[in-house]
Motif scaffolding. Structure first.
Motif, PDB file in Angstrom:
ATOM      1  N   ASN A  99       1.075  -1.302  -0.119  1.00 14.72           N
ATOM      2  CA  ASN A  99      -0.110  -0.011   0.062  1.00 14.72           C
ATOM      3  C   ASN A  99       0.945   1.309   0.193  1.00 14.72           C
ATOM      4  O   ASN A  99       2.055   1.132   0.281  1.00 14.72           O
ATOM      5  CB  ASN A  99      -0.921  -0.133   1.274  1.00 14.72           C
ATOM      6  CG  ASN A  99      -1.972   0.918   1.135  1.00 14.72           C
ATOM      7  OD1 ASN A  99      -2.606   0.831   0.019  1.00 14.72           O
ATOM      8  ND2 ASN A  99      -2.419   1.566   2.066  1.00 14.72           N
ATOM      9  N   SER A 103      -2.108   1.551   6.831  1.00  9.80           N
ATOM     10  CA  SER A 103      -3.399   1.228   7.296  1.00  9.80           C
ATOM     11  C   SER A 103      -4.017  -0.063   7.753  1.00  9.80           C
ATOM     12  O   SER A 103      -3.201  -1.129   7.297  1.00  9.80           O
ATOM     13  CB  SER A 103      -4.331   1.426   5.780  1.00  9.80           C
ATOM     14  OG  SER A 103      -5.671   1.073   5.912  1.00  9.80           O
ATOM     15  N   ARG A 104      -4.881  -0.165   8.450  1.00  7.91           N
ATOM     16  CA  ARG A 104      -5.260  -1.430   9.068  1.00  7.91           C
ATOM     17  C   ARG A 104      -6.557  -1.893   8.132  1.00  7.91           C
ATOM     18  O   ARG A 104      -7.103  -3.196   8.762  1.00  7.91           O
ATOM     19  CB  ARG A 104      -5.629  -1.279  10.454  1.00  7.91           C
ATOM     20  CG  ARG A 104      -4.489  -1.056  11.292  1.00  7.91           C
ATOM     21  CD  ARG A 104      -4.772  -1.129  12.811  1.00  7.91           C
ATOM     22  NE  ARG A 104      -3.590  -0.899  13.670  1.00  7.91           N
ATOM     23  CZ  ARG A 104      -3.560  -1.227  15.209  1.00  7.91           C
ATOM     24  NH1 ARG A 104      -4.858  -1.249  15.580  1.00  7.91           N
ATOM     25  NH2 ARG A 104      -2.481  -0.846  15.438  1.00  7.91           N
ATOM     26  N   LYS A 105      -7.099  -1.277   7.236  1.00 13.46           N
ATOM     27  CA  LYS A 105      -8.220  -1.624   6.622  1.00 13.46           C
ATOM     28  C   LYS A 105      -7.661  -2.497   5.186  1.00 13.46           C
ATOM     29  O   LYS A 105      -6.559  -2.110   4.486  1.00 13.46           O
ATOM     30  CB  LYS A 105      -8.910  -0.427   5.902  1.00 13.46           C
ATOM     31  CG  LYS A 105      -9.441   0.424   6.821  1.00 13.46           C
ATOM     32  CD  LYS A 105     -10.381   1.580   6.574  1.00 13.46           C
ATOM     33  CE  LYS A 105     -10.808   2.505   7.735  1.00 13.46           C
ATOM     34  NZ  LYS A 105     -11.451   3.630   6.886  1.00 13.46           N
ATOM     35  N   GLU A 107      -7.649  -2.563   2.357  1.00 13.59           N
ATOM     36  CA  GLU A 107      -7.851  -1.826   0.869  1.00 13.59           C
ATOM     37  C   GLU A 107      -6.343  -1.507   0.429  1.00 13.59           C
ATOM     38  O   GLU A 107      -6.077  -0.376   0.036  1.00 13.59           O
ATOM     39  CB  GLU A 107      -8.622  -0.075   1.238  1.00 13.59           C
ATOM     40  CG  GLU A 107      -9.828  -0.422   1.921  1.00 13.59           C
ATOM     41  CD  GLU A 107     -10.547   0.542   2.439  1.00 13.59           C
ATOM     42  OE1 GLU A 107     -11.893   0.684   2.706  1.00 13.59           O
ATOM     43  OE2 GLU A 107      -9.969   1.748   2.511  1.00 13.59           O
ATOM     44  N   TYR A 108      -5.686  -2.204   0.396  1.00  8.95           N
ATOM     45  CA  TYR A 108      -4.100  -2.171  -0.069  1.00  8.95           C
ATOM     46  C   TYR A 108      -4.317  -2.197  -1.403  1.00  8.95           C
ATOM     47  O   TYR A 108      -5.175  -2.649  -2.189  1.00  8.95           O
ATOM     48  CB  TYR A 108      -3.463  -3.241   0.664  1.00  8.95           C
ATOM     49  CG  TYR A 108      -2.772  -2.861   1.832  1.00  8.95           C
ATOM     50  CD1 TYR A 108      -3.734  -2.310   2.864  1.00  8.95           C
ATOM     51  CD2 TYR A 108      -1.388  -3.007   2.305  1.00  8.95           C
ATOM     52  CE1 TYR A 108      -3.011  -2.036   4.040  1.00  8.95           C
ATOM     53  CE2 TYR A 108      -0.886  -2.932   3.516  1.00  8.95           C
ATOM     54  CZ  TYR A 108      -1.838  -2.251   4.567  1.00  8.95           C
ATOM     55  OH  TYR A 108      -1.213  -1.917   5.525  1.00  8.95           O
TER      56      TYR A 108
END
Length: 121
Positions: A99, A103-105, A107-108
């Motif tokens: 990414n 981010s921990r989401k 959504e990479y």
């Protein structure tokens, strides 16, 4: 675009250790971040760990902090996830991803195909 290939997943017993490897190829730009996620059947993809391109900063999900360690080689082509004290609830397909920032989401930008880890009790 970056290509990611995970390996190292297999059947282990509770309490065992296992190291996953993510081989990378292609070109990334900027201050990119490598991440590990996992997904069990019927569950959402879960953030495990991330490391920046320099290896200077890491982040961990609450469920694995203290048991899992993310690292990378000096040539920035291989990303590792060392997993200790494995539990049956760690059973899942494990993915690496890249990414443009932390981010921990899930959504990479780019993802591997995953490797299966099964922990028997």
């Amino acid at each position: 675009q970056v290509q990611l290939t995970e390996s190292g997943g297999r059947l282990v017993q509770a309490g065992d250790s296992l190291r996953l490897t993510c081989a990378t190829s292609g070109t990334v730009y900027g201050n990119y971040v490598w991440g590990w996620f996992r997904q069990a059947p019927g569950k959402e993809r879960e953030f495990l760990a991330a490391i920046d391109w320099r290896g200077a900063t890491t982040d961990y999900g609450d469920s694995v902090r203290g048991r899992f360690t993310i690292s990378k080689d000096n040539w920035k082509t291989m990303i590792f996830l060392q997993m200790n004290h494995l539990k049956p609830e760690d059973t899942a397909t494990y993915y690496c991803a890249v990414n443009s920032g932390f981010s921990r989401k899930p959504e990479y930008n780019d993802w591997g195909q995953g490797t299966q880890v099964t922990v028997s009790s």
